[in-house]
Scaffold this active site. Structure first.
Site, short mmCIF file in Angstrom:
data_model
loop_
_atom_site.label_atom_id
_atom_site.label_comp_id
_atom_site.label_asym_id
_atom_site.label_seq_id
_atom_site.Cartn_x
_atom_site.Cartn_y
_atom_site.Cartn_z
N CYS A 129 0.82 -1.21 0.00
CA CYS A 129 0.00 0.00 0.00
C CYS A 129 0.86 1.26 0.00
O CYS A 129 2.06 1.22 0.26
CB CYS A 129 -0.89 0.05 1.25
N ARG A 158 1.00 -7.94 -3.59
CA ARG A 158 0.12 -7.48 -4.65
C ARG A 158 -0.32 -6.04 -4.39
O ARG A 158 -0.46 -5.63 -3.23
CB ARG A 158 -1.12 -8.38 -4.77
N CYS A 167 -6.09 1.82 -2.09
CA CYS A 167 -5.29 3.05 -2.18
C CYS A 167 -4.63 3.21 -3.54
O CYS A 167 -4.09 4.27 -3.85
CB CYS A 167 -4.24 3.11 -1.08
N ASP A 180 23.33 33.94 -14.69
CA ASP A 180 22.10 34.51 -15.24
C ASP A 180 21.87 35.91 -14.68
O ASP A 180 21.86 36.13 -13.46
CB ASP A 180 20.91 33.60 -14.88
#
Length: 474
Positions: free
Chosen positions: A42, A71, A76, A434
């Site tokens: 999860c 698995r 969720c 820059d």
């Protein structure tokens, strides 16, 4: 709560435990937990009943949990979690490989040897790196990425299952069905409530999650300032553009859904829905969806100037270009000219490469290199640099060799830093010469003291740069 640092190679079980018990959204996608009693893995924000700590195992990547035999949770939905960002400013070979795999580098029969060549290493060495750093093979990562995208398409779209298999990068419907059944214990058809027999094959919409907050107005303002006419546009607060997908053209639309902590990606094409994995990867990088403000902002707030800017710019992101190649073209064209002038030149180059406005996309370096001199509204040296750019870019523009880029005449540290930031999603790039950044810092030159100060912002200097540029607009 102690922050889970993304530059640490191993997870801290104590921090992970705190995060999952609090269901803290700041850690969503930073790690996954496998539950021994159910065999399910999860996200830390899963609303299911909290398991006992003795029954929990923690994993950095979802693929690691799957490789360990867990698995994916149907509640969720791990496939919707934000990605885990790079652990340091410069990507390691393994992390670069995972990034390319998430973009579909091993889909549709692509060989591991080709991926290793792109990374500049041998195939055997790449396998060893994956085993050492992740404990699984590159093909295991690729297979799990296809599985997660397929699951998301099954749930969130009405594409026919044959189109889902193709769009998720599976080589065949049989492999797709087998992978889904093995991972979820049921066939793909059982995951759908409605029949997809009448569903179209030319469009799809997905939800791309991020860790809140997300400063969408700042990202949209950046994109609006850099729009190239006839290729990209803003429509009712949404970003829209044409992109090349093989020999076809697709329309990509990005809309913000703050309540769902996600961007909604819509892809429409004249033919079948294309392979979506590279499109999703490009969007996640371009819109910096894997950043973690809970880690970045506290570090930058240690500098008083950045702390004051963050007060009004929570959820700062470092937006980029669609591909590294596009960012390189934009950076070279933009050398020593205004943003407006650079936009005009890019539009002229695009029109020269593709006269038909209805299918015009941002030109590739290869197409630009083939143009005659009359199409380059710029000094000759810059034109020559643009023409040579294709030597440092992959054929599809999804990769970039910064060393080869930096070796081109007319390319200096500013250009490579901008490409690293905007094109490759480097969180620690900073073009310290820059002029806009120097102005925002209130200095005229890059002194030794300033270099030391900028170094203190590592590894999040890209976000500091975006904060400073943003301050010039207010």
């Amino acid at each position: 709560m102690t922050s889970l640092r993304t530059d640490e190679p191993d997870l801290d079980p104590a921090v992970c435990q705190q995060a999952r018990l609090a269901r803290d959204p700041r850690f969503d996608g930073e790690f996954y937990l496998g539950v021994l009693t159910t065999g399910i893995y999860c996200r830390p924000v899963c609303p299911a009943r909290l398991p006992s700590e003795q029954n929990v195992r923690y994993f950095r990547l979802a693929a690691q949990a799957a490789e360990a035999g867990f698995r994916p949770c149907l509640r969720c939905r791990p496939e919707t979690a934000p990605g885990s960002p790079a652990r340091a400013g410069s990507l390691t070979t393994t992390e670069r490989a995972v990034t390319l795999i998430r973009g579909g580098a091993l889909n549709h029969g692509s060989k591991l040897e080709d991926l290793a060549t792109r990374l500049g290493v041998g195939e055997r060495y790449l396998r060893k790196l994956f085993q050492r750093d992740l404990g699984l093979s590159p093909h295991a990562v690729a297979g799990h990425q296809r599985l997660l995208l397929a699951r998301q398409l099954i749930v969130e779209s009405q594409l026919p299952l044959t189109a889902v298999a193709e769009a998720a990068g599976f080589g065949s419907l049989r492999r797709f069905n087998s992978a889904i059944k093995t991972a979820y214990g049921m066939p793909p058809s059982a995951m759908r409530r409605n029949s997809d027999s009448d569903a179209g094959r030319s469009s799809v919409t997905l939800q791309l999650r991020y860790r809140p907050p997300y400063n969408w107005p700042a990202v949209l303002a950046y994109l609006e300032r850099h729009l190239v006419d006839e290729i990209e546009w803003i429509d009712a607060g949404r970003y829209v553009r044409r992109v090349a997908v093989g020999s076809d053209v697709a329309i990509v639309t990005i809309a913000h859904q703050e309540s769902g902590h996600c961007l909604q990606l819509s892809v429409t094409s004249d033919g079948n829905v294309p392979d979506l994995m590279p499109l999703v990867a490009n969007c996640r990088r371009m819109f910096d969806l894997d950043a973690n403000p809970a880690v970045i902002e506290p570090e930058l707030s240690k500098d008083p100037l950045l702390a004051s800017l963050l007060e009004s710019q929570r959820g700062i992101r470092s937006p980029g270009a669609w591909t590294p190649a596009e960012s390189a073209v934009r950076a070279i064209v933009g050398q020593q000219v205004s943003i407006a002038a650079a936009r005009r030149v890019c539009a002229q180059l695009a029109a020269a490469c593709e006269p038909d406005e209805s299918v015009r996309t941002f030109p590739t370096p290869g197409a630009i290199a083939a143009l005659g001199n009359k199409y380059f509204a710029m000094p000759g040296r810059r034109r020559d640099t643009l023409r040579a750019l294709h030597l440092a870019v992959g054929t599809a523009g999804e990769q970039m060799d910064l060393e080869r880029l930096g070796a081109l005449k007319g390319v200096g540290p500013w250009t490579t830093a901008v490409v690293s930031m905007r094109g490759m999603g480097d969180p620690d790039a900073f073009p310290d010469a820059d002029l806009g950044l120097l102005k925002a810092l209130g200095v005229k030159s890059n002194s030794a003291a300033l270099k030391t100060r900028i170094a203190s912002w590592r590894p999040w200097r890209s976000y500091a740069a975006n904060l400073l540029w943003r301050s010039l607009e207010s």
